[in-house]
Design a protein around this motif. Structure first.
Motif, PDB file in Angstrom:
ATOM      1  N   THR A   2       0.836  -1.210   0.000  1.00 35.75           N
ATOM      2  CA  THR A   2       0.000   0.000   0.000  1.00 35.75           C
ATOM      3  C   THR A   2       0.866   1.254   0.000  1.00 35.75           C
ATOM      4  O   THR A   2       0.594   2.211  -0.719  1.00 35.75           O
ATOM      5  CB  THR A   2      -0.914   0.102   1.247  1.00 35.75           C
ATOM      6  OG1 THR A   2      -0.672  -1.012   2.066  1.00 35.75           O
ATOM      7  CG2 THR A   2      -2.348   0.272   0.879  1.00 35.75           C
ATOM      8  N   VAL A   3       1.887   1.219   0.837  1.00 36.25           N
ATOM      9  CA  VAL A   3       2.755   2.394   0.916  1.00 36.25           C
ATOM     10  C   VAL A   3       3.417   2.633  -0.447  1.00 36.25           C
ATOM     11  O   VAL A   3       3.473   3.757  -0.944  1.00 36.25           O
ATOM     12  CB  VAL A   3       3.818   2.228   2.024  1.00 36.25           C
ATOM     13  CG1 VAL A   3       4.848   3.341   1.951  1.00 36.25           C
ATOM     14  CG2 VAL A   3       3.153   2.222   3.378  1.00 36.25           C
ATOM     15  N   ALA A   4       3.897   1.532  -1.044  1.00 30.17           N
ATOM     16  CA  ALA A   4       4.543   1.655  -2.348  1.00 30.17           C
ATOM     17  C   ALA A   4       3.566   2.224  -3.368  1.00 30.17           C
ATOM     18  O   ALA A   4       3.900   3.106  -4.159  1.00 30.17           O
ATOM     19  CB  ALA A   4       5.074   0.302  -2.809  1.00 30.17           C
ATOM     20  N   GLU A   5       2.344   1.684  -3.293  1.00 28.00           N
ATOM     21  CA  GLU A   5       1.317   2.181  -4.219  1.00 28.00           C
ATOM     22  C   GLU A   5       1.083   3.672  -4.008  1.00 28.00           C
ATOM     23  O   GLU A   5       1.026   4.449  -4.948  1.00 28.00           O
ATOM     24  CB  GLU A   5      -0.003   1.432  -3.988  1.00 28.00           C
ATOM     25  CG  GLU A   5      -0.205   0.282  -4.940  1.00 28.00           C
ATOM     26  CD  GLU A   5      -1.402  -0.573  -4.522  1.00 28.00           C
ATOM     27  OE1 GLU A   5      -2.291  -0.052  -3.816  1.00 28.00           O
ATOM     28  OE2 GLU A   5      -1.418  -1.758  -4.897  1.00 28.00           O
ATOM     29  N   ALA A   6       0.990   3.995  -2.715  1.00 27.27           N
ATOM     30  CA  ALA A   6       0.740   5.401  -2.394  1.00 27.27           C
ATOM     31  C   ALA A   6       1.849   6.281  -2.965  1.00 27.27           C
ATOM     32  O   ALA A   6       1.594   7.311  -3.590  1.00 27.27           O
ATOM     33  CB  ALA A   6       0.655   5.592  -0.880  1.00 27.27           C
ATOM     34  N   TYR A   7       3.097   5.824  -2.752  1.00 26.69           N
ATOM     35  CA  TYR A   7       4.211   6.618  -3.270  1.00 26.69           C
ATOM     36  C   TYR A   7       4.219   6.682  -4.791  1.00 26.69           C
ATOM     37  O   TYR A   7       4.546   7.712  -5.378  1.00 26.69           O
ATOM     38  CB  TYR A   7       5.552   6.098  -2.742  1.00 26.69           C
ATOM     39  CG  TYR A   7       5.898   6.712  -1.413  1.00 26.69           C
ATOM     40  CD1 TYR A   7       6.323   8.039  -1.350  1.00 26.69           C
ATOM     41  CD2 TYR A   7       5.763   6.001  -0.230  1.00 26.69           C
ATOM     42  CE1 TYR A   7       6.609   8.617  -0.133  1.00 26.69           C
ATOM     43  CE2 TYR A   7       6.038   6.579   0.989  1.00 26.69           C
ATOM     44  CZ  TYR A   7       6.464   7.892   1.039  1.00 26.69           C
ATOM     45  OH  TYR A   7       6.742   8.482   2.241  1.00 26.69           O
ATOM     46  N   SER A  16       3.493  14.217  -8.235  1.00 22.13           N
ATOM     47  CA  SER A  16       3.376  15.490  -7.529  1.00 22.13           C
ATOM     48  C   SER A  16       4.532  15.676  -6.561  1.00 22.13           C
ATOM     49  O   SER A  16       4.998  16.778  -6.318  1.00 22.13           O
ATOM     50  CB  SER A  16       2.036  15.589  -6.809  1.00 22.13           C
ATOM     51  OG  SER A  16       2.017  14.714  -5.722  1.00 22.13           O
ATOM     52  N   LEU A  17       5.031  14.542  -6.010  1.00 18.60           N
ATOM     53  CA  LEU A  17       6.158  14.617  -5.088  1.00 18.60           C
ATOM     54  C   LEU A  17       7.398  15.106  -5.834  1.00 18.60           C
ATOM     55  O   LEU A  17       8.145  15.966  -5.344  1.00 18.60           O
ATOM     56  CB  LEU A  17       6.415  13.249  -4.475  1.00 18.60           C
ATOM     57  CG  LEU A  17       7.202  13.260  -3.169  1.00 18.60           C
ATOM     58  CD1 LEU A  17       6.450  14.007  -2.086  1.00 18.60           C
ATOM     59  CD2 LEU A  17       7.511  11.840  -2.720  1.00 18.60           C
ATOM     60  N   ALA A  18       7.584  14.564  -7.019  1.00 17.21           N
ATOM     61  CA  ALA A  18       8.729  14.979  -7.825  1.00 17.21           C
ATOM     62  C   ALA A  18       8.619  16.473  -8.116  1.00 17.21           C
ATOM     63  O   ALA A  18       9.592  17.210  -7.986  1.00 17.21           O
ATOM     64  CB  ALA A  18       8.780  14.183  -9.121  1.00 17.21           C
TER      65      ALA A  18
END
Lengths: 313, 445
Positions: free
Chosen positions: A27-32, A38-40
């Motif tokens: 899930t975390v990986a998916e979230a990232y 947008s994070l980039a």
């Protein structure tokens, strides 16, 4: 095998935990993965430039030649520069003109629109429209509106026998005009947030208070205002930050003039950076603005934290 | 909100400039046509230039020219940002005040080899114009035009005051009592009750028409002229240090402030202060001022703002040391980093050719850089009933050029801010002069 028998439960527990962990990682990986674009963008266009500006503030660089390291010289210079202090005071003056007016107006509007009435929704849209328009285009249009000879404002004043001032070339009026343009533009947005806040207040509280025989004014001060704090907190913090960064209206309407009367920090930064090409000094000024906003925001957080209730149930 | 906007604007600008570069390259590879960018700052001059450029394009089918117009203030910050980003226009108007910096930074193409190669005759230009743009045998631009400052007047305002244009000849001023210049301006200044500033009962708060309007972002159209007429030099030597804190200069600044605040004969700074005040052709056109000190490049603007035959041009007054006007000229320059040096040189040759400058002069736009065409310009205005030969007489008399300095940016930015305050009466001429002097000299390395 033996292990299996002895620690049957635990192993299964382990497996379950492992499973859960894996699921969590997934899930975390998916979230990232979903956040990545947008994070980039956030890292590349916001975080990196902030560090870039912080680093640049230690250099002397005219954008063309090679930058030279000057340590804290830029900061020493700005501390002794009366124009910087003028810009800081002008910025604070703008914030003081802008924020209370905008917040009170927005609150009154939100209260007025927080009831069922004919055309209420249409009115909400009308009030939010200025917020959606382009600030630069608005600046140009407002310059026409405030034109001392041909502008609507002075013509209307003229009909009642008042000789209107030279709004944008009179140092006493330039800043109030800039502030009023922005109040006009952003009140609708603020009203929208406050209206959402008002509608989240449970109606039962008002009913109970009414049964207890309170007046509407009492209800406003004891129920509405305290329970509106989260929304008020939000608009005050974000609008104050935005106000400290005022630039577009000044750039279009006055260019910091007349005689520096609207030379706010952000405009001063632009002037140093893109008219005088002192990008190191401009960066140092940007850090000052950053620190100023950080301070004011921290103060607002401290003030509101103790007094804000988020859960109404 | 603003930061977001600023950020997205920067990002958008970056993307646009990338797109623009890409666009130009694409044009190269596909049609074989080259698009040149030509930057200028004066809207009034644009129409005749544009017309001539269409002709140029017809004569050179492989070259397209895109005009980029930005007003004086934006022009320099934009151009310098573009120079730093290596995306400057191929050909652009260059000004004396930025020339030292540009020549030092190597952003201008040396035209000397091209001039030799194509055997261009540079003797057709006024040497006063072309000499200033040469450094160590290198030529960084060819003359586009020249200008001086004159006293534009409204014929109606003059007539209403019972004056004739001849009454504006031979006026003198002095720092003591203002001289005949102020006396004449008093006659042209009227309050709502018909009283003049030298009469009892004159109300300076209710003036219907002022004698004079002044507006200058640097000083070129106002106090520099009085400075020259008062024996002040702005610099100790060309490329030297600023000396505007000298008494003769401070007196000139004081005089401009006095015209507004002491004599009440000049339009208040709350109206005219740049960059927001209306241009002076508008102020005179509305009847708020009878005369205005302005540059010869403004002729077309005055012609538009006033009815036919509605204006004329007189000489500036003489000061304690005599007559004098600021004299300036622009050049057409080629960006050293242009991707199309050959085409850019072709365009520059066109812009500085007799054919082009004649067309511009005939339109009454600006005095041409080519000496033999001066009469074309004068005749164009004579046909409209305006005698503009005063500008030429001024150019032949005592003149002062734009200061040559690397600190033009600092002077220009500070002057705009500080003189705004002086004209408003918020700062004394002495303090202002000292402040600008110190800051501009500190920027000289």
């Amino acid at each position: 095998m033996i292990d299996n028998i002895t620690y049957d439960g635990s192993v299964r527990g382990h497996r379950r935990a492992e499973h859960r962990l894996r699921a969590r990682v997934r899930t975390v990986a998916e979230a990232y993965a979903l956040l990545a674009p947008s994070l980039a963008g956030f890292l590349l266009f916001l975080v990196a430039p902030i560090f870039g500006v912080a680093a640049l503030s230690l250099f002397d660089w005219n954008l063309m030649g090679a930058p030279s390291f000057v340590g804290l010289d830029n900061y020493r210079e700005l501390a002794a520069d009366p124009e910087v202090w003028r810009a800081v005071l002008n910025t604070i003056y703008y914030v003081v003109l802008n924020i209370p007016a905008q917040t009170v107006l927005a609150l009154l509007l939100a209260l007025a629109l927080n009831r069922r009435m004919r055309g209420g929704k249409a009115l909400r849209v009308v009030f939010v429209l200025p917020w959606m328009a382009m600030p630069v285009a608005l600046g140009i249009i407002w310059s026409w509106v405030f034109d001392p000879r041909y502008g609507v404002v002075n013509q209307v004043l003229g009909t009642v026998g008042i000789d209107g001032p030279n709004w944008l070339t009179d140092p006493a009026w330039a800043m109030p005009v800039i502030a009023s343009v922005n109040v006009w533009q952003y009140t609708g947005y603020t009203m929208l947030i406050l209206l959402a806040g008002l509608q989240a207040i449970p109606h039962t509280l008002y009913e109970a208070a009414a049964i207890d025989g309170t007046t509407p004014v009492q209800r406003f001060f004891t129920i509405t205002l305290p329970l509106l704090r989260p929304s008020l907190f939000f608009v005050l913090v974000t609008n104050t930050i935005g106000s400290f960064q005022i630039f577009d209206t000044v750039f279009v309407m006055t260019q910091g003039g007349p005689g520096g009367a609207t030379d706010v920090l952000n405009f001063h930064i632009y002037q140093q950076g893109f008219q005088l090409f002192r990008s190191g000094y401009a960066s140092a000024l940007a850090m000052v603005l950053f620190a100023l906003i950080l301070l004011v925001t921290a103060a607002q957080f401290l003030y509101f934290r103790k007094r804000t209730v988020y859960d109404f149930s | 909100m603003s930061r977001k906007i600023a950020l997205s604007a920067v990002a958008a600008a970056a993307l646009l400039s990338l797109a623009a570069c890409g666009g130009a390259d694409d044009a190269d590879s596909t049609g074989g046509a080259v698009t040149l960018r030509y930057a200028m700052w004066d809207e009034v001059q644009k129409p005749p230039i544009e017309q001539s450029i269409r002709e140029f394009e017809k004569a050179h089918p492989t070259i397209k020219v895109q005009i980029e117009l930005n007003n004086w203030n934006d022009y320099w910050s934009k151009l310098q940002t573009q120079l730093a980003g290596r995306s400057a226009p191929d050909v652009f108007w260059d000004h004396v005040s930025y020339f030292p910096k540009f020549s030092k930074e190597g952003v201008l193409t040396d035209l000397a080899p091209l001039i030799a190669q194509d055997k261009v005759d540079t003797s057709i230009y006024d040497s006063k114009l072309s000499e200033g743009w040469k450094v160590d045998g290198k030529v960084y631009g060819l003359p586009k035009d020249w200008d001086t400052i004159g006293l534009f007047y409204s014929t109606k305002a003059l007539k209403d005051a019972g004056l004739t244009p001849a009454d504006l000849d031979g006026l003198t001023w002095n720092p003591g009592d203002g001289g005949t210049f102020v006396k004449t301006l008093q006659k042209l200044t009227v309050d709502e009750n018909g009283k003049h500033p030298d009469e009892a009962g004159f109300d300076p708060k209710k003036v219907k028409q002022y004698g004079l309007a002044m507006q200058a972002p640097t000083g070129q159209q106002d106090w520099w002229n009085f400075a020259l007429q008062n024996g002040c030099t702005l610099q100790d030597k060309p490329w030297g240090r600023w000396t505007i804190d000298q008494p003769a200069c401070v007196q000139a600044i004081q005089f401009v402030q006095d015209l507004r605040l002491k004599y009440h004969v000049a339009v208040p700074a709350t109206v005219t202060n740049p960059p927001n005040g209306p241009s002076l052709d508008q102020v005179v056109g509305r009847g708020e001022a009878a005369t205005a000190m302005d540059g010869s490049w403004m002729l077309r603007a005055f012609d538009t703002a006033l009815p036919s035959g509605g204006f004329g041009v007189a000489d500036l007054p003489a000061g304690p040391v005599g007559k004098g006007s600021v004299y300036n000229g622009l050049t057409e320059a080629v960006y050293a980093g242009t991707k199309h040096p050959k085409e850019a040189w072709e365009l520059l040759k066109w812009l500085t050719s007799e054919h082009h400058q004649k067309a511009v002069a005939q339109a009454g736009s600006v005095w041409p850089g080519i000496t033999s065409l001066n009469d074309v310009f004068a005749d164009a205005w004579k046909a409209k009933g305006v005698d503009v030969t005063g500008f030429k007489k001024a150019a032949e008399g005592t003149t002062m050029g734009y200061p040559l300095t690397e600190a033009a940016d600092v002077y220009n930015v500070k002057a705009l801010d500080i003189f705004n305050q002086v004209w408003l009466g918020q700062l004394s001429p002495q303090d202002a002069a000292q402040k600008i002097n110190t800051e501009a000299n500190a920027a000289i390395k």
